[in-house]
Write a protein that holds these residues in place. Structure first.
Motif, short mmCIF file in Angstrom:
data_model
loop_
_atom_site.label_atom_id
_atom_site.label_comp_id
_atom_site.label_asym_id
_atom_site.label_seq_id
_atom_site.Cartn_x
_atom_site.Cartn_y
_atom_site.Cartn_z
N LEU A 18 0.82 -1.22 0.00
CA LEU A 18 0.00 0.00 0.00
C LEU A 18 0.85 1.27 0.00
N ALA A 19 1.93 1.25 0.77
CA ALA A 19 2.76 2.46 0.84
C ALA A 19 3.34 2.78 -0.54
N ARG A 20 3.75 1.75 -1.27
CA ARG A 20 4.33 1.98 -2.60
C ARG A 20 3.25 2.49 -3.58
N GLU A 21 2.06 1.87 -3.51
CA GLU A 21 0.96 2.28 -4.39
C GLU A 21 0.52 3.72 -4.09
N ILE A 22 0.52 4.07 -2.82
CA ILE A 22 0.14 5.44 -2.43
C ILE A 22 1.14 6.43 -3.03
N ASN A 30 -0.03 14.29 -8.97
CA ASN A 30 0.54 15.50 -8.35
C ASN A 30 -0.26 15.87 -7.10
N ALA A 31 -0.52 14.84 -6.30
CA ALA A 31 -1.27 15.05 -5.05
C ALA A 31 -0.30 15.20 -3.89
N VAL A 32 -0.78 15.80 -2.81
CA VAL A 32 0.04 15.95 -1.62
C VAL A 32 -0.74 15.39 -0.43
N ILE A 33 -0.03 14.75 0.49
CA ILE A 33 -0.71 14.16 1.66
C ILE A 33 -0.28 14.93 2.91
N LEU A 34 -1.26 15.49 3.61
CA LEU A 34 -1.04 16.14 4.91
C LEU A 34 -1.58 15.21 5.99
N ALA A 35 -0.87 15.08 7.08
CA ALA A 35 -1.38 14.22 8.16
C ALA A 35 -1.18 14.89 9.51
N HIS A 36 -2.22 14.82 10.34
CA HIS A 36 -2.10 15.32 11.71
C HIS A 36 -1.36 14.28 12.54
N TYR A 37 -0.69 14.75 13.61
CA TYR A 37 0.07 13.86 14.49
C TYR A 37 -0.80 12.76 15.11
N ALA A 47 3.05 10.29 4.64
CA ALA A 47 2.61 11.67 4.39
C ALA A 47 3.77 12.55 3.92
N ASP A 48 3.43 13.58 3.15
CA ASP A 48 4.44 14.56 2.74
C ASP A 48 4.73 15.53 3.88
N PHE A 49 3.69 15.86 4.63
CA PHE A 49 3.84 16.76 5.76
C PHE A 49 3.04 16.22 6.93
N ILE A 50 3.65 16.21 8.11
CA ILE A 50 2.87 15.94 9.32
C ILE A 50 2.99 17.16 10.22
N GLY A 51 1.97 17.40 11.04
CA GLY A 51 2.05 18.58 11.89
C GLY A 51 0.86 18.73 12.78
N ASP A 52 0.85 19.82 13.55
CA ASP A 52 -0.33 20.17 14.34
C ASP A 52 -1.26 20.99 13.46
N SER A 53 -2.40 21.38 14.00
CA SER A 53 -3.37 22.04 13.12
C SER A 53 -2.86 23.37 12.59
N LEU A 54 -2.04 24.07 13.37
CA LEU A 54 -1.51 25.35 12.89
C LEU A 54 -0.54 25.12 11.72
N ALA A 55 0.39 24.19 11.91
CA ALA A 55 1.38 23.92 10.86
C ALA A 55 0.68 23.45 9.58
N LEU A 56 -0.32 22.60 9.72
CA LEU A 56 -0.99 22.07 8.52
C LEU A 56 -1.75 23.18 7.78
N ALA A 57 -2.35 24.11 8.53
CA ALA A 57 -3.05 25.23 7.89
C ALA A 57 -2.05 26.11 7.14
N ARG A 58 -0.90 26.35 7.77
CA ARG A 58 0.13 27.19 7.12
C ARG A 58 0.65 26.52 5.85
N ASN A 65 -0.60 22.05 -5.30
CA ASN A 65 -1.03 20.76 -5.86
C ASN A 65 -2.53 20.79 -6.17
N PRO A 66 -2.95 20.18 -7.29
CA PRO A 66 -4.39 20.18 -7.61
C PRO A 66 -5.21 19.29 -6.67
N VAL A 67 -4.55 18.29 -6.07
CA VAL A 67 -5.25 17.36 -5.18
C VAL A 67 -4.53 17.36 -3.82
N ILE A 68 -5.32 17.63 -2.76
CA ILE A 68 -4.75 17.64 -1.40
C ILE A 68 -5.51 16.62 -0.57
N VAL A 69 -4.80 15.65 -0.01
CA VAL A 69 -5.46 14.68 0.88
C VAL A 69 -5.13 15.07 2.31
#
Ligand code: 13P
Ligand code: SF4
Length: 321
Positions: A18-22, A30-37, A47-58, A65-69
């Motif tokens: 799954l990690a490779r397919e993702i 050209n999607a980007v993955i954001l993940a909360h801690y 994930a491309d970026f992990i963070g708290d809610s402030l960091a993820l909003a910034r 990217n046209p697609v944001i997960v």
């Protein structure tokens, strides 16, 4: 492929990496993955970026990217959509709500505001887009003290929905903000006695507490702060052991950044649950993330009229923090 349940349902071939397919799908689209801690470790790892809610909003504000997960809860997906309205914003499971956001329905908040004329409305980011549209300034646990402290001392303020975070800000700033009576089901449940027992067993351990916890738990803290603040404090501390009173997902990144230190999750009250998981955050799984990228579903939508009104208090937060 069905999404009636709020997530894509499809059998995944046995043995699929799954990690490779993702990674492949992410590059293809050209999607980007954001993940909360607080999401499961397997999602944080892809994930491309992990963070708290402030960091993820910034981060979201600066992406093209046209697609944001957004691997987090629904209000986090809405925040990204509000900041990036022309993009496709996906969350792996639309059922990932938030007990705190649910404790503050927009209609009831509108009545509350009408009963307190002349007040500036400050809302924690853990709120629906409809609530943000009624708000003057959004804050996160990472910037709430700074933002409230920057307002004139005589400014009358309504703060919602978290009464514990509101109490904490009042106690630190000497304000008397009018508080909405909401709370988070995870942070309200930590056992004071359990933390004291854990501290007795590990007397050298430092106690890390999220400000959504009630005052008696905060009184035991060596450090109170947002997930990102607690992480940084643990990484920079000389201590080797920590008792962590926030959602258990943060331990994954704490352990990754500090492999030689030991982190003990603070125990919740009662015998029924041996964990301090946010049930909503844990609805996001690697399987659902894979299917979300494959089908670009389910999508977060926010009424354009609400986007216009909800964007201003978020931008005000980003400018002030
Ligand atoms: P942070 O603002 O620390 O990321 O916390 C978000 C949250 O949902 C806390 O329960
Ligand atoms: Fe909401 Fe609490 Fe889960 Fe945070 S931990 S997302 S406040 S329910």
């Amino acid at each position: 492929m069905k999404t009636e349940k709020g997530f894509v349902e499809e059998e995944i071939p046995e043995g699929m990496d799954l990690a490779r397919e993702i990674k492949r799908l992410k590059e293809e689209k050209n999607a980007v993955i954001l993940a909360h801690y607080y999401t499961v470790g397997a999602i944080q790892d892809v994930a491309d970026f992990i963070g708290d809610s402030l960091a993820l909003a910034r981060i979201a504000e600066k992406l093209d990217n046209p697609v944001i997960v957004m691997c987090g809860v629904h209000f986090m997906g809405e925040t990204v959509k509000i900041l990036c309205p022309d993009r496709k914003v996906l969350v792996p499971d639309l059922n990932a709500g938030c007990s705190l956001a649910d404790s503050c329905p927009a209609g009831e908040l509108a009545e509350f505001i009408a009963r307190h004329p002349g007040h500036t409305v400050i809302s924690y980011v853990n709120t629906s887009a409809d609530v943000k549209a009624l708000t003057d300034i959004v804050v996160t646990s990472g910037n709430a003290l700074k933002i409230v402290g920057s307002l004139p001392e005589d400014e009358k303020i309504i703060f919602g929905p978290d009464r514990n975070l509101g109490n904490y800000i009042n106690s630190q700033t000497g304000r008397d903000m009018v508080l909405w009576d909401g709370a988070c089901h995870v942070h309200e449940k930590f056992s004071l006695d359990g933390i004291v027992e854990l501290k007795k067993a590990h007397p050298e351990a430092k106690v890390l507490v999220h400000p959504e916890c009630p005052a008696p738990v905060r009184l035991l803290a060596d450090k109170v702060g947002s997930t990102a603040v607690l992480l940084k404090w643990a990484a920079e501390s000389d201590a080797c052991e920590f008792i962590v009173a926030t959602e258990s997902g943060i331990l994954h990144e704490m352990q990754r950044q500090c492999p030689d230190k030991t982190f003990y999750p603070a125990p919740p009250q009662g015998e029924t649950c041996g964990c301090n998981d946010c049930a909503y955050m844990k609805l996001n799984t690697l399987e659902k993330l894979y299917l979300t990228l494959k089908y670009e579903q389910p999508e977060v939508t926010v009424d354009p009229a609400i986007i216009d009104r909800a964007r201003r208090p978020i931008e005000r937060m980003l400018a002030l923090s």
